[in-house]
Structure formats: structure tokens, C-alpha cells
Write an enzyme that holds these catalytic residues in place. Structure first.
Site, PDB file in Angstrom:
ATOM      1  N   ARG A 181      -4.270  30.079  16.246  1.00  0.00           N
ATOM      2  CA  ARG A 181      -2.870  30.270  16.663  1.00  0.00           C
ATOM      3  C   ARG A 181      -1.903  29.636  15.659  1.00  0.00           C
ATOM      4  NH1 ARG A 181      -1.022  28.697  22.540  1.00  0.00           N
ATOM      5  NH2 ARG A 181      -1.977  26.711  21.991  1.00  0.00           N
ATOM      6  N   ARG A 221       0.440  24.340  16.202  1.00  0.00           N
ATOM      7  CA  ARG A 221       1.081  23.472  17.198  1.00  0.00           C
ATOM      8  C   ARG A 221       0.454  22.080  17.135  1.00  0.00           C
ATOM      9  NH1 ARG A 221       1.445  26.372  23.028  1.00  0.00           N
ATOM     10  NH2 ARG A 221       0.354  24.488  23.665  1.00  0.00           N
ATOM     11  N   LYS A 261      -2.264  32.985  28.283  1.00  0.00           N
ATOM     12  CA  LYS A 261      -1.288  33.081  29.390  1.00  0.00           C
ATOM     13  C   LYS A 261       0.069  33.566  28.878  1.00  0.00           C
ATOM     14  CE  LYS A 261      -1.770  28.687  30.433  1.00  0.00           C
ATOM     15  NZ  LYS A 261      -2.841  28.339  29.464  1.00  0.00           N
ATOM     16  N   ARG A 282      -7.161  18.474  26.207  1.00  0.00           N
ATOM     17  CA  ARG A 282      -6.536  19.504  27.061  1.00  0.00           C
ATOM     18  C   ARG A 282      -7.597  20.271  27.849  1.00  0.00           C
ATOM     19  NH1 ARG A 282      -3.633  22.755  22.734  1.00  0.00           N
ATOM     20  NH2 ARG A 282      -2.827  24.108  24.363  1.00  0.00           N
TER      21      ARG A 282
HETATM   22  P1  AP5 Z   1      -1.383  32.034  24.051  1.00  0.00           P
HETATM   23  O1  AP5 Z   1      -0.845  33.234  24.743  1.00  0.00           O
HETATM   24  O2  AP5 Z   1      -0.465  31.207  23.225  1.00  0.00           O
HETATM   25  O3  AP5 Z   1      -2.220  31.119  25.065  1.00  0.00           O
HETATM   26  P2  AP5 Z   1      -1.769  30.207  26.277  1.00  0.00           P
HETATM   27  O4  AP5 Z   1      -2.780  30.355  27.358  1.00  0.00           O
HETATM   28  O5  AP5 Z   1      -0.337  30.475  26.644  1.00  0.00           O
HETATM   29  O6  AP5 Z   1      -1.959  28.801  25.571  1.00  0.00           O
HETATM   30  P3  AP5 Z   1      -1.209  27.419  25.635  1.00  0.00           P
HETATM   31  O7  AP5 Z   1      -1.936  26.542  24.659  1.00  0.00           O
HETATM   32  O8  AP5 Z   1       0.262  27.585  25.435  1.00  0.00           O
HETATM   33  O9  AP5 Z   1      -1.527  26.944  27.068  1.00  0.00           O
HETATM   34  P4  AP5 Z   1      -1.509  25.481  27.569  1.00  0.00           P
HETATM   35  O10 AP5 Z   1      -1.629  25.675  29.035  1.00  0.00           O
HETATM   36  O11 AP5 Z   1      -2.505  24.581  26.949  1.00  0.00           O
HETATM   37  O12 AP5 Z   1      -0.160  24.941  26.990  1.00  0.00           O
HETATM   38  P5  AP5 Z   1       1.332  24.940  27.544  1.00  0.00           P
HETATM   39  O13 AP5 Z   1       2.179  25.391  26.443  1.00  0.00           O
HETATM   40  O14 AP5 Z   1       1.440  25.587  28.864  1.00  0.00           O
HETATM   41  O15 AP5 Z   1      -2.600  32.562  23.135  1.00  0.00           O
HETATM   42  C1  AP5 Z   1      -3.307  31.679  22.295  1.00  0.00           C
HETATM   43  C2  AP5 Z   1      -3.630  32.387  20.958  1.00  0.00           C
HETATM   44  O16 AP5 Z   1      -4.527  33.465  21.189  1.00  0.00           O
HETATM   45  C3  AP5 Z   1      -2.393  33.014  20.268  1.00  0.00           C
HETATM   46  O17 AP5 Z   1      -2.520  32.853  18.883  1.00  0.00           O
HETATM   47  C4  AP5 Z   1      -2.471  34.502  20.658  1.00  0.00           C
HETATM   48  O18 AP5 Z   1      -1.905  35.327  19.652  1.00  0.00           O
HETATM   49  C5  AP5 Z   1      -3.971  34.703  20.792  1.00  0.00           C
HETATM   50  N1  AP5 Z   1      -4.303  35.661  21.861  1.00  0.00           N
HETATM   51  C6  AP5 Z   1      -3.767  35.694  23.106  1.00  0.00           C
HETATM   52  N2  AP5 Z   1      -4.340  36.682  23.823  1.00  0.00           N
HETATM   53  C7  AP5 Z   1      -5.277  37.249  23.005  1.00  0.00           C
HETATM   54  C8  AP5 Z   1      -6.223  38.310  23.178  1.00  0.00           C
HETATM   55  N3  AP5 Z   1      -6.304  39.001  24.333  1.00  0.00           N
HETATM   56  N4  AP5 Z   1      -7.030  38.625  22.131  1.00  0.00           N
HETATM   57  C9  AP5 Z   1      -6.940  37.929  20.957  1.00  0.00           C
HETATM   58  N5  AP5 Z   1      -6.075  36.925  20.739  1.00  0.00           N
HETATM   59  C10 AP5 Z   1      -5.257  36.582  21.760  1.00  0.00           C
HETATM   60  O19 AP5 Z   1       1.501  23.335  27.785  1.00  0.00           O
HETATM   61  C11 AP5 Z   1       1.503  22.441  26.685  1.00  0.00           C
HETATM   62  C12 AP5 Z   1       1.575  21.016  27.202  1.00  0.00           C
HETATM   63  O20 AP5 Z   1       2.789  20.830  27.971  1.00  0.00           O
HETATM   64  C13 AP5 Z   1       0.445  20.579  28.158  1.00  0.00           C
HETATM   65  O21 AP5 Z   1      -0.711  20.175  27.475  1.00  0.00           O
HETATM   66  C14 AP5 Z   1       1.141  19.408  28.894  1.00  0.00           C
HETATM   67  O22 AP5 Z   1       1.206  18.251  28.082  1.00  0.00           O
HETATM   68  C15 AP5 Z   1       2.558  19.938  29.067  1.00  0.00           C
HETATM   69  N6  AP5 Z   1       2.726  20.681  30.340  1.00  0.00           N
HETATM   70  C16 AP5 Z   1       2.941  22.024  30.497  1.00  0.00           C
HETATM   71  N7  AP5 Z   1       3.018  22.341  31.801  1.00  0.00           N
HETATM   72  C17 AP5 Z   1       2.849  21.178  32.496  1.00  0.00           C
HETATM   73  C18 AP5 Z   1       2.798  20.854  33.877  1.00  0.00           C
HETATM   74  N8  AP5 Z   1       2.887  21.803  34.827  1.00  0.00           N
HETATM   75  N9  AP5 Z   1       2.612  19.554  34.240  1.00  0.00           N
HETATM   76  C19 AP5 Z   1       2.468  18.583  33.288  1.00  0.00           C
HETATM   77  N10 AP5 Z   1       2.494  18.832  31.959  1.00  0.00           N
HETATM   78  C20 AP5 Z   1       2.677  20.121  31.568  1.00  0.00           C
END
Ligand code: AP5
Length: 215
Positions: A125, A158, A14, A169
Site C-alpha cells: 500500500r 503509511r 475496508k 495491529r
Molecule cells: P485498504 O482499502 O486501504 O484497507 P483497509 O482495510 O481500509 O486498511 P486500513 O489499514 O486502513 O485499516 P485499519 O483498520 O488498520 O486502519 P484504519 O485506518 O481504520 O486496502 C489496503 C491495500 O490493499 C491498498 O493498497 C489497496 O489498494 C489494496 N486493496 C484493497 N482491496 C484490494 C483487493 N480486493 N485486491 C487487491 N488489492 C486490494 O485505522 C488506523 C488506526 O487508527 C488504528 O490502528 C487505530 O490506532 C486508530 N483507530 C481507527 N479507528 C479506531 C477506533 N474505532 N478506535 C480506536 N482507534 C481507532
């Protein structure tokens, strides 16, 4: 202000896709995960409250999330909102706050990829301890091992990419998807987007949903 929601499992890409889309579409990428990590790093009261919850792979409370997002609604420009909402309560409250349509929620994009792809992206990652830039040991390696290309900071895994937190997750996401996908489908706002392949191809698919050309 039009708001597009970007949803999908942890590690599906994302953040990576959102950065590419916003660079081309001129929107603002707002990631609730990034906002939380910035609050944790700054040791604010909200950040301290969120740190333990995030480390376990659980969701932070809805009240904390809305408090964190309030500043964003005061700014101008269209938004690609990454990682929000994650509960029905958040979805309903967001709809009450912003409405739907041209100056509210325009649509919800759900990124989809097989679990093996997601796990490979999560396992490799690495993020910069200093500036938060994201790399991947195989798919997006830094020029020098373990060092951030952007600021020279140290790259690390992370805390919530540890296997126990990843397992939790993925479970939390399955519950979230079962609620939110039908919620936005019923409103005619849901768009599934295939998230396999190169980041540029995925960004182009998202831009097509947004009605913007890939130039
Ligand atoms: P990356 O782009 O980092 O993936 P992502 O989908 O953004 O992953 P996240 O782990 O950040 O998502 P998440 O929803 O679990 O965590 P968030 O930070 O929102 O890509 C991942 C890896 O793959 C990277 O190394 C990248 O280089 C590689 N990659 C990407 N695209 C690629 C491709 N096409 N081909 C090859 N490689 C690729 O949330 C974290 C925590 O915050 C949650 O668990 C929760 O505790 C809290 N939180 C966040 N939002 C809320 C909410 N709305 N309500 C309550 N708690 C919340």
C-alpha cells in the site's frame, strides 16, 4: 439515518470496498482512520493526541473517538461506518447513541481474507501525502511511479504499515474480533463477507447484504 458497520483486519480492503459501495448505494463513507489522519495532518489537539498511539498500532481512546464522530451524526443520509466500533465499550456506547433498526445500526459486515492476502495488501500500500488517496504497488499502481494520479502528490508508506506496527495491529484486531463478532451475532446483526478477489466483486457482495443491486 441508517448506519452499517464495516469491520475487518487492517489492510483487508475496508476503505477500498467502502468507496465503491457508497458510490453505488449513495451512502456516506465515514472512516475513523481517515478522520484521525485528517486530525493528525491538521495538528488539532485530538490529532496530536492520536498520532503517537496510531504509530504504535494501538487503539485511540473511546472518548476521543466519540468526540471525533459527534459531528457525523448531525449530518443527513445513510452511513457506512468503516473501522468503528473496535471495543465492546465503543459498541455499547454506539448502540446507546444510535439504537438499532431502520434509523440506527442496521448491521455489521465483517470482511474476511487469509493472512497472506492481508499482508500482501498492507506491504504494497502507498498513500498520497497530500490528498490521502490509496494505491498499491502491484494491485493498483499509479500511472507514474511514486506520484498520485489524483493530485500529483508524493506517494509514501503509511507510518503504521511498518512491520512492528502491522504486527501489533493484527494482534489488536484478533482481540477486537473475539469480542465484537459474538456481540453482533447475538443481536442477529452480523454478516461475514469474503474479501478475496477484485474490489468490484467484494463491493458487490457487500451491496447484496445491504439489499442494493450492483448496477
Ligand atoms: P485498504 O482499502 O486501504 O484497507 P483497509 O482495510 O481500509 O486498511 P486500513 O489499514 O486502513 O485499516 P485499519 O483498520 O488498520 O486502519 P484504519 O485506518 O481504520 O486496502 C489496503 C491495500 O490493499 C491498498 O493498497 C489497496 O489498494 C489494496 N486493496 C484493497 N482491496 C484490494 C483487493 N480486493 N485486491 C487487491 N488489492 C486490494 O485505522 C488506523 C488506526 O487508527 C488504528 O490502528 C487505530 O490506532 C486508530 N483507530 C481507527 N479507528 C479506531 C477506533 N474505532 N478506535 C480506536 N482507534 C481507532
Amino acid at each position: 439515518m441508517a448506519v452499517w458497520l464495516l469491520m475487518g483486519p487492517p489492510g483487508v480492503g475496508k476503505g477500498t470496498a467502502a468507496a465503491l459501495v457508497c458510490a453505488r448505494a449513495g451512502c456516506r463513507h465515514v472512516s475513523t482512520g481517515d478522520l484521525l489522519r485528517a486530525a493528525v495532518k491538521a495538528r488539532t489537539p485530538l490529532g496530536l493526541e492520536a498520532e503517537q498511539v496510531m504509530g504504535r498500532g494501538e487503539l485511540v481512546s473511546d472518548d476521543l473517538m466519540f468526540a471525533l464522530l459527534e459531528d457525523e451524526w448531525r449530518q443527513r443520509g445513510d452511513v457506512l461506518l468503516d473501522g468503528f466500533p473496535r471495543t465492546r465499550g465503543q459498541a455499547e456506547r454506539l448502540e446507546t447513541r444510535l439504537g438499532t433498526g431502520d434509523s440506527g445500526i442496521r448491521g455489521a459486515i465483517g470482511l474476511e481474507a487469509p493472512e497472506a492476502v492481508i499482508r500482501a495488501r498492507l506491504e504494497g500500500r502507498r498513500v498520497c501525502r497530500n490528498c490521502g488517496a490509496t494505491f498499491h504497488i502491484r494491485f493498483r499502481p499509479p500511472s507514474r511511479g511514486g506520484v498520485c494520479d489524483r493530485c500529483g502528490g508524493v506517494l509514501e508508506q503509511r507510518p503504521d504499515d511498518r512491520p512492528e506496527a502491522v504486527r501489533r495491529r493484527l494482534e489488536v484486531f484478533a482481540e477486537q474480533r473475539a469480542v465484537l463478532e459474538p456481540y453482533y451475532r447475538q443481536r442477529g446483526l452480523y454478516h461475514a463477507v469474503e474479501a478475496t478477489g477484485e474490489p468490484d466483486s467484494i463491493a458487490a457482495r457487500i451491496l447484496a447484504v445491504l439489499g442494493k443491486p450492483w448496477e
